[in-house]
Design an enzyme around this catalytic site. Sequence first.
Site, PDB file in Angstrom:
ATOM      1  N   ARG A 180       0.831  -1.215   0.000  1.00 22.57           N
ATOM      2  CA  ARG A 180       0.000   0.000   0.000  1.00 22.57           C
ATOM      3  C   ARG A 180       0.863   1.262   0.000  1.00 22.57           C
ATOM      4  NH1 ARG A 180      -3.834   2.611   4.459  1.00 22.57           N
ATOM      5  NH2 ARG A 180      -5.192   3.789   3.059  1.00 22.57           N
ATOM      6  N   HIS A 199       0.721   4.356  -2.648  1.00 23.18           N
ATOM      7  CA  HIS A 199       0.467   5.749  -2.239  1.00 23.18           C
ATOM      8  C   HIS A 199       1.647   6.655  -2.584  1.00 23.18           C
ATOM      9  CE1 HIS A 199      -3.338   5.627   0.325  1.00 23.18           C
ATOM     10  NE2 HIS A 199      -3.253   4.443  -0.266  1.00 23.18           N
ATOM     11  N   ASN A 237      -3.512   9.296   3.679  1.00 28.28           N
ATOM     12  CA  ASN A 237      -2.240   8.662   4.063  1.00 28.28           C
ATOM     13  C   ASN A 237      -2.097   8.440   5.557  1.00 28.28           C
ATOM     14  OD1 ASN A 237      -1.451   8.555   1.442  1.00 28.28           O
ATOM     15  ND2 ASN A 237      -0.084  10.319   1.518  1.00 28.28           N
ATOM     16  N   HIS A 260      -6.339  -5.542  -2.761  1.00 29.10           N
ATOM     17  CA  HIS A 260      -7.206  -5.549  -1.575  1.00 29.10           C
ATOM     18  C   HIS A 260      -7.610  -6.957  -1.158  1.00 29.10           C
ATOM     19  CE1 HIS A 260      -8.560  -1.060  -1.702  1.00 29.10           C
ATOM     20  NE2 HIS A 260      -7.312  -1.228  -1.305  1.00 29.10           N
TER      21      HIS A 260
HETATM   22  C1  HEM Z   1      -7.799   3.927  -5.556  1.00 29.96           C
HETATM   23  C2  HEM Z   1      -8.626   3.225  -4.883  1.00 29.96           C
HETATM   24  C3  HEM Z   1      -8.290   2.748  -3.487  1.00 29.96           C
HETATM   25  C4  HEM Z   1      -8.915   3.072  -2.327  1.00 29.96           C
HETATM   26  C5  HEM Z   1     -10.117   3.977  -2.164  1.00 29.96           C
HETATM   27  C6  HEM Z   1      -8.234   2.370  -1.265  1.00 29.96           C
HETATM   28  C7  HEM Z   1      -8.574   2.450   0.063  1.00 29.96           C
HETATM   29  C8  HEM Z   1      -8.027   1.695   1.072  1.00 29.96           C
HETATM   30  C9  HEM Z   1      -8.422   1.729   2.452  1.00 29.96           C
HETATM   31  C10 HEM Z   1      -9.493   2.651   3.037  1.00 29.96           C
HETATM   32  C11 HEM Z   1      -7.688   0.815   3.115  1.00 29.96           C
HETATM   33  C12 HEM Z   1      -7.768   0.473   4.616  1.00 29.96           C
HETATM   34  C13 HEM Z   1      -6.711   1.230   5.378  1.00 29.96           C
HETATM   35  C14 HEM Z   1      -6.735   0.985   6.862  1.00 29.96           C
HETATM   36  O1  HEM Z   1      -7.742   0.574   7.420  1.00 29.96           O
HETATM   37  O2  HEM Z   1      -5.705   1.233   7.479  1.00 29.96           O
HETATM   38  C15 HEM Z   1      -6.814   0.191   2.154  1.00 29.96           C
HETATM   39  C16 HEM Z   1      -5.898  -0.794   2.456  1.00 29.96           C
HETATM   40  C17 HEM Z   1      -5.038  -1.334   1.540  1.00 29.96           C
HETATM   41  N1  HEM Z   1      -4.860  -0.958   0.232  1.00 29.96           N
HETATM   42 FE1  HEM Z   1      -6.042   0.316  -0.788  1.00 29.96          FE
HETATM   43  N2  HEM Z   1      -7.205   1.643  -1.805  1.00 29.96           N
HETATM   44  C18 HEM Z   1      -7.197   1.843  -3.156  1.00 29.96           C
HETATM   45  C19 HEM Z   1      -6.304   1.289  -4.059  1.00 29.96           C
HETATM   46  C20 HEM Z   1      -5.266   0.444  -3.738  1.00 29.96           C
HETATM   47  C21 HEM Z   1      -4.265  -0.046  -4.660  1.00 29.96           C
HETATM   48  C22 HEM Z   1      -4.221   0.285  -6.158  1.00 29.96           C
HETATM   49  C23 HEM Z   1      -3.417  -0.838  -3.949  1.00 29.96           C
HETATM   50  C24 HEM Z   1      -2.176  -1.576  -4.398  1.00 29.96           C
HETATM   51  C25 HEM Z   1      -1.789  -1.750  -5.636  1.00 29.96           C
HETATM   52  C26 HEM Z   1      -3.909  -0.868  -2.591  1.00 29.96           C
HETATM   53  C27 HEM Z   1      -3.365  -1.638  -1.591  1.00 29.96           C
HETATM   54  C28 HEM Z   1      -3.888  -1.726  -0.309  1.00 29.96           C
HETATM   55  C29 HEM Z   1      -3.417  -2.688   0.673  1.00 29.96           C
HETATM   56  C30 HEM Z   1      -2.367  -3.763   0.446  1.00 29.96           C
HETATM   57  C31 HEM Z   1      -4.136  -2.425   1.839  1.00 29.96           C
HETATM   58  C32 HEM Z   1      -3.987  -3.125   3.206  1.00 29.96           C
HETATM   59  C33 HEM Z   1      -3.011  -2.289   4.011  1.00 29.96           C
HETATM   60  C34 HEM Z   1      -2.705  -2.798   5.390  1.00 29.96           C
HETATM   61  O3  HEM Z   1      -3.156  -3.873   5.805  1.00 29.96           O
HETATM   62  O4  HEM Z   1      -1.945  -2.070   6.081  1.00 29.96           O
HETATM   63  N3  HEM Z   1      -5.005  -0.065  -2.492  1.00 29.96           N
HETATM   64  N4  HEM Z   1      -7.026   0.758   0.920  1.00 29.96           N
END
Ligand code: HEM
Length: 376
Positions: A95, A99, A127, A225
Amino acid sequence: MLAPRGAVCLLAASVVLCTAGLRSDASRPAAAISLDDYEDDDDDSSFSFTFPDTGARGLAFGFYDETCPDAEEIVSSTVRRLFHADPNVAAALVRLFFHDCFIHGCDASVLLDRVDGRKSERDAAPNQSLRGFGAIEQIKARLEAACPGTVSCADVLALAARDSLVLVGGPSFPVLTGRRDSARGFYDEVEPHFPGPNATYAATLDAFARRGFTEREAVALLGAHSIGKVRCRFFRDRIYDFAGTGGPDDSIDPDMVGEMRAACGGEDEDDGAAPMEMGYYRQGREVGFGAHYYAELLEGRGILRSDQQLTAAGSTVRWVRVYASGEQGQEAFREDFAHAMVRLSALSPLTGSAGQIRITCARAIQRPLTTAENTF
Ligand code: HEM
């Protein structure tokens, strides 16, 4: 045939040889795609795909071969060590890399701390929930011990994200190196460019399109995700009183509403902080990278509304269906995801004499900013 863990990719001209996968052309229009377009290779132990034209100049394979020959091994062994101590680090690093690259390119600007009261990218709302900064510093410290002032934080992020994905069973992909680090962050650009967790599919696709990604690539990237955790604050408005209806978002499967409420501890206890597994370890079982995510979306079990929205438009649900369709769909996903990650990793890098090589990733090397840089 799924790619084995620890898979590697080799580059020959513009063709990349990777462990198992399928042939496809990422530039084809979505309308032309069906599972029949994906053929097994004759040799089922490897696949080749055309290296996407990223347009990135100045990046190279093995950029550190002369200056820090062990750089990539130092990154991968440290990521492995961190992962074995805490498997959650893999999702955090993936993630973090996304970002970073989405805002002003892959220049490690997301890692910078505030300077002189100026807000950093980390201060911006999308972030604030990022994790993994300490892990990046640990990797960087080992690199500094081996080759001082040589390997950029931007390259550490790219390599660590790839190595993390391999550790959770995701596809490997080739990472060009030679990125340099930005001297400043871009706080003001973060909010306008990240879609929110409740974004419509149109807003999400628009955000990806502005970075040059097709709908197919956006749907594939969101397969990330399938790993990690999401805190209740990002979906609580879907499960109790969605948009003033007094009930849950009706795009959520009723059983899933129960699971989401349970994960959050119930309406009275829900302070937004409790995490819910994205699905990789659904009900304690390891279900794999990508495979589960798309099938869950088709069943109305997406946790974030922005994810579930991928099933609301014909142009995106077709990809969700392809990727959810059994072993072949999973193979198609792995190849598309790898392509999209290569393109992500090549977004506007600083190369050559631009930028700098930070010693500590959270702090830029201080020098007077040029007029162009000094416009926060
Ligand atoms: C653009 C649309 C996206 C939105 C709205 C979004 C939103 C989010 C949100 C709200 C979380 C939860 C964060 C938390 O609770 O701490 C999350 C987690 C995550 N996102 Fe996204 N995301 C997007 C795209 C992506 C993309 C393109 C990737 C990777 C290529 C990604 C990888 C991840 C990963 C791996 C997590 C888990 C992080 C963790 O466990 O610390 N996301 N995302």
